[in-house]
Design an enzyme around this catalytic site. Structure first.
Site, PDB file in Angstrom:
ATOM      1  NE  ARG A 103      -3.723  -2.260   2.453  1.00 25.35           N
ATOM      2  CZ  ARG A 103      -4.592  -2.519   3.416  1.00 25.35           C
ATOM      3  NH1 ARG A 103      -4.743  -1.664   4.410  1.00 25.35           N
ATOM      4  NH2 ARG A 103      -5.314  -3.639   3.384  1.00 25.35           N
ATOM      5  NE  ARG A 122      -0.044   4.838   8.971  1.00 22.99           N
ATOM      6  CZ  ARG A 122      -1.333   4.640   8.732  1.00 22.99           C
ATOM      7  NH1 ARG A 122      -1.962   3.653   9.333  1.00 22.99           N
ATOM      8  NH2 ARG A 122      -1.993   5.413   7.890  1.00 22.99           N
ATOM      9  CD  GLU A 161      -7.865  -2.263  11.788  1.00 22.81           C
ATOM     10  OE1 GLU A 161      -7.983  -2.852  10.690  1.00 22.81           O
ATOM     11  OE2 GLU A 161      -7.805  -1.019  11.883  1.00 22.81           O
ATOM     12  CB  SER A 172     -11.380  -4.384   9.277  1.00 27.58           C
ATOM     13  OG  SER A 172     -10.815  -3.344  10.031  1.00 27.58           O
TER      14      SER A 172
END
Length: 451
Positions: free
Chosen positions: A289, A304, A376, A379
């Site tokens: 990403r 991240r 997290e 999801s």
């Protein structure tokens, strides 16, 4: 995409739902282009009717002309022959005029068809910018600060008789995370896993795949990590998130940001049988990403980055059962957390944090003792028919009715490296070594302690 009939029939309601998402969409432009498209269709249909009627009339006149030509050959010279010739000339003029009108109608139809293609392309393009609409059960809230965190479950939050270290200190000290060489190879937000660190990540991936396939009954898929841009459109990633996608500079290849993109399109342009649903898939892929990282956000460690690994769960279901399967996805994600001995909690998303494709979404977070925060790791989303409509995935009802768009659901099961962070930080010992969770030891050759 959503059903355009919702926009046609109740555009103000659609705008209200999109406003709840803190998003916007060109609803008025879609209505204008769609109205023009339908007007052109009606005009083209009328012109085709006129052309068909004209062609039939030309046929009648041509038949009459052919009969007159026979009569003229049999007629004697004189007045009767002249009358027949006059009638033939009159018919020929009608035929020529009708052919000219048919040609004119054809030219007008061709021009309108070009306009129709442009109007349809405009509608299709603008519809791709309309987000999915929230399910009626989703609480309205402006952003993630209003999400609803449920009480922690699973293992109790770990306690220590020392100050627990964060993974960015633990990893280098154990020689299992190398930040300096990761930056040397690829720049900021990259790292290298070494030795038992690399093996731990591989063990976690294998454990999760085995658990989902043998315990939860998913079918494992190993998809290409590069797919065509149309697959990103089908999954709802394009055109909105084009800036986040790594892609080939010359050919139509894009690198997966999640296995969800490939799995969404696995049955693209297919009609499934209701008896075969649900289809439950699980896939491991690296994910890429092009996120524009904030200078002050998650700057330390491996939370991240531009590249990470993830195990993804994915479901194709009937329209009536998709919310039952959303609950199952959440359960299956938390099963992994529990099996690894990690404290976890479920967070219910409000409308302002649903994202682009989901109608309802839950996050699963695990506690990381060194970072002292909830991270997290999954999801779980129900996209209803949003993705299936884009990818044209339908199923034939058991009662033999018209094919219907399937509902699609996805959830991480789970995402690395955050699950690695929790394992390392929650299982650290006084001397800096780390206990391997019992469930992972068979995948680590029986290793009990890292370091």
């Amino acid at each position: 995409m959503i059903d355009i009939n919702l926009i046609r029939e109740n555009p103000d309601w659609v705008k209200e739902q999109i406003a709840k998402l803190n998003d916007s969409a060109p609803i008025d432009d879609i209505l204008a282009a769609d109205t023009r498209r339908r007007e052109i269709i009606l005009e083209v249909e009328d012109l085709r009717r006129q052309r068909n009627e004209g062609s039939k009339q030309v046929g009648v006149w041509m038949g009459a002309l052919k009969k007159l030509e026979g009569d003229l050959k049999r007629a004697a010279a004189g007045e009767p022959g002249e009358a027949l010739q006059a009638e033939a000339r009159n018919l020929q003029l009608k035929v020529d005029g009708a052919k000219d009108e048919t040609r004119r109608l054809g030219e007008r139809i061709a021009a309108l068809e070009e306009e129709l293609r442009a109007a349809e392309a405009e509608v299709d393009e603008k519809m791709l910018w309309v987000p999915n609409l929230p399910h009626e059960s989703v609480k309205v809230g402006p952003d993630d600060s209003h999400n609803i965190a449920h009480p922690p479950q699973g293992a109790p939050l770990p306690t220590f008789d020392f100050d627990p270290k964060a993974h960015w200190d633990l990893g280098p000290a154990l020689g299992i995370i190398d930040f300096e060489r990761g930056v040397k190879l690829s720049g900021s937000r990259f790292y290298v896993l070494r030795g038992q660190g690399a093996r731990l990540q591989r063990a976690v991936i294998q454990f999760m795949l085995d658990y989902h396939t043998t315990i939860h009954g998913y079918t494992e898929i190993y998809p290409p990590f590069m797919v065509r841009s149309a697959m990103f459109v089908g999954a709802g990633q394009l055109p909105k998130f084009v800036d986040n996608i790594y892609r080939d500079a010359e050919e139509d290849y894009m690198w997966l940001g999640t296995a969800e993109i490939a799995l969404t399109n696995l049955h693209r342009d297919e009609i499934l049988e209701e008896a075969d649903l649900p289809l439950n898939y699980v896939a491991y892929t690296p994910c890429f990403r092009r996120e524009k990282m904030s200078a002050g956000r998650d700057v330390r460690g491996i939370k991240r980055g531009h590249q990470f690994d993830k195990v993804e769960m994915y479901k194709f279901t009937t329209q009536e059962t998709s919310y039952e399967h959303l609950n199952l996805l959440v359960q299956h994600a938390t099963d992994i957390c529990a099996a690894l001995g990690l404290p976890y909690r479920i967070v219910e998303m409000v409308t302002g944090d649903l994202g682009f494709a989901a109608t309802k979404k839950f996050d699963v977070e695990v506690w990381a003792a060194g970072c002292r925060e909830w991270l997290e790791v999954s999801s779980a989303s129900n996209c209803e028919a949003f993705q299936a409509r884009r990818a044209n995935v339908r199923y034939r009802p058991a009662d033999g009715g018209r094919p219907r768009h399937a509902h699609t659901l996805n959830a991480s099961g789970l995402a690395l490296p955050r699950i690695m962070i929790a394992i390392l930080e929650n299982n650290q010992m006084t001397d800096g070594r780390v206990r391997v969770p019992e469930a992972l030891r068979p995948y680590m050759g029986g290793l009990e302690i890292i370091g």
